[in-house]
Design a protein around this motif. Sequence first.
Motif, PDB file in Angstrom:
ATOM      1  N   ARG A   1      57.779   9.946  34.552  1.00 10.32           N
ATOM      2  CA  ARG A   1      59.232   9.820  34.459  1.00 10.32           C
ATOM      3  C   ARG A   1      59.778   8.955  35.593  1.00 10.32           C
ATOM      4  O   ARG A   1      60.699   8.156  35.405  1.00 10.32           O
ATOM      5  CB  ARG A   1      59.888  11.192  34.502  1.00 10.32           C
ATOM      6  CG  ARG A   1      59.589  12.050  33.267  1.00 10.32           C
ATOM      7  CD  ARG A   1      60.160  13.430  33.446  1.00 10.32           C
ATOM      8  NE  ARG A   1      59.822  14.282  32.284  1.00 10.32           N
ATOM      9  CZ  ARG A   1      60.098  15.572  32.253  1.00 10.32           C
ATOM     10  NH1 ARG A   1      60.683  16.171  33.294  1.00 10.32           N
ATOM     11  NH2 ARG A   1      59.787  16.289  31.162  1.00 10.32           N
TER      12      ARG A   1
ATOM     13  N   GLU B   1      53.449  14.328  35.309  1.00 14.40           N
ATOM     14  CA  GLU B   1      54.570  14.168  34.391  1.00 14.40           C
ATOM     15  C   GLU B   1      55.782  13.606  35.124  1.00 14.40           C
ATOM     16  O   GLU B   1      56.491  12.705  34.625  1.00 14.40           O
ATOM     17  CB  GLU B   1      54.897  15.521  33.745  1.00 14.40           C
ATOM     18  CG  GLU B   1      56.041  15.488  32.741  1.00 14.40           C
ATOM     19  CD  GLU B   1      55.716  14.615  31.535  1.00 14.40           C
ATOM     20  OE1 GLU B   1      56.650  14.101  30.897  1.00 14.40           O
ATOM     21  OE2 GLU B   1      54.508  14.457  31.211  1.00 14.40           O
ATOM     22  N   ASP B   2      56.004  14.142  36.314  1.00 14.76           N
ATOM     23  CA  ASP B   2      57.119  13.643  37.115  1.00 14.76           C
ATOM     24  C   ASP B   2      56.917  12.184  37.475  1.00 14.76           C
ATOM     25  O   ASP B   2      57.870  11.389  37.523  1.00 14.76           O
ATOM     26  CB  ASP B   2      57.267  14.482  38.386  1.00 14.76           C
ATOM     27  CG  ASP B   2      57.702  15.900  38.067  1.00 14.76           C
ATOM     28  OD1 ASP B   2      58.262  16.118  36.977  1.00 14.76           O
ATOM     29  OD2 ASP B   2      57.476  16.794  38.938  1.00 14.76           O
TER      30      ASP B   2
END
Length: 552
Positions: free
Chosen positions: A401, A397-398
């Motif tokens: 982003r 997820e990081d």
Amino acid sequence: MAPRDELLKSIWHAFTALDVDKSGKVSKSQLKVLSHNLCTVMKIPHDPVALEEHFKDDDEGPVSNQGYMPYLNKFILDKVSHDFDCQEFNKMCWTLCFKKNLQQTKLFISNDDAFKIWCIFNFLSEDRYPLIMVTEEIEYFLRKLTEAMGGSWVEERFEDYKLQLNSKQQRLNAWELISLVGSGQFSKGMDQQTLSMGINEVYKELILDVLKQGYMMKKGHKRKNWTERWFVLMPNTIFYYVGEDLAEKKGDIPLDGSCRVEPLQDKEGKKCLFLVKSSTKSFEISASDKKKKQEWIQAIQTSVNLLRQGRLAPHREARQKRRDLRLKQQAEQEELELRMKELQTANEVKQYELENLRKIKQQMEEKVAQKSTELQQYMHRVRQLEEMYHQLEGALEDERRARQDEETVRKLQERLLEEEAMKRAELEQIHLRQQQAISVTVAEKEELEKERLAKESALQVAMKQLEELEKERQGALQQYQNIKKKLEDATNNTRTWKHKVAQHEGLLGLIQPGVKGHQNITNWGPSAFSDGELRLKEKQWQEKKKQATPAQ
């Protein structure tokens, strides 16, 4: 004749004495002399070539004791008969060895007594080499000696001595035994003659096999008269002599298993009679009292019984029993030690097995602990993997982003790069202008450097001139000091001369005619000249002074 083992002991002492450097070997020439002496005293025909023939295959060096033994047995001991004198044989061996080993000056016994103790040692020593006497035999001999001297045995004294022997492994050699007896340690209170008699008694019993001796009356076979004789009882013979010095032997009574000894009734005025019947003759003997009669009958009967049973003399039989007992005890001790070793070995095996079991148990425990640790590590790893899975999801997820942020940053970087290119072009223009300015500055700097170098050169010249002026000033100052010193010396000289001139003129004034007028008075009385004359003298002195100053 003495047994071969006892003969070998005396020969061993002689052989050892010839071994001067204690190497265990003796030269062939010395062995020839020893062999010749042995053959002489043993009444054996001596073959001088036999020794060389026996050792012809050996090298030229000395011969060891083991090498000499086969020759000794084959050419000497195997040929020994019963007609040689054992005492003479022992004397010969003693003569070869005592001077090297015995320190006679420190002993309270004669050389003959020392020889007898040496013979007793050979009799009581163990049948192994080097010869030693064990504690039991030492005690037996010292007890015999004390009894022969008429003393009482002190057990505590010998126990103290045994404690000293512990450091020597409880044994003595022949020379240590002689020194022990000769020191008087076990004959305190006895004179030298008593000690010598005691040694002689023990020697006769143990070495000469004298079972009993003493004066008794014997009836003659031909004249039937009674004569006092010195009787000596041996294991198989009764000898009788004229006196106890054994100088003249009168006869003997052979003993065997068929002999008998019987008490007799008193007759012909003689008491304490007994009869000794041998296989050939009968002997009537009279003792001095009933006690002596009974002792002699018992001693003779004991000898006859031993002959019938084929046994040794009592002291030899007792020695053999002691040896057998020691061997038995030694065998028991060795068996006990062997048993103890076996038990110790079995115990060590059991200990080893127990140790192995303990090691196996410990290994199993370590394996269980290891498996438990591995299980814990596996569970911990599973938990770590679960945590890592959750972290990986978060990381993904990081990352998504971060990609969005990266795109934004990339666009920003493009704009910045464009601005940077513009700035770089401006900087290049500035750099060119700076290069031009630097070129002008370098030229000016070089001119200033030249001016600085010129000024430094001028400064160095000025410094040199200043140093020269300083040197000149120092020289002028030195001249000034010299001139000043000369001026002070001249002033001092002038003062000295003024004083001398004043004294001189004063003396002259005394002999000049004076002026009749007013007379000056000085501290020493009336003056020799007037005021006018004084002013004239002063004026002349001033002129002389002015003339003297330029001259200086």
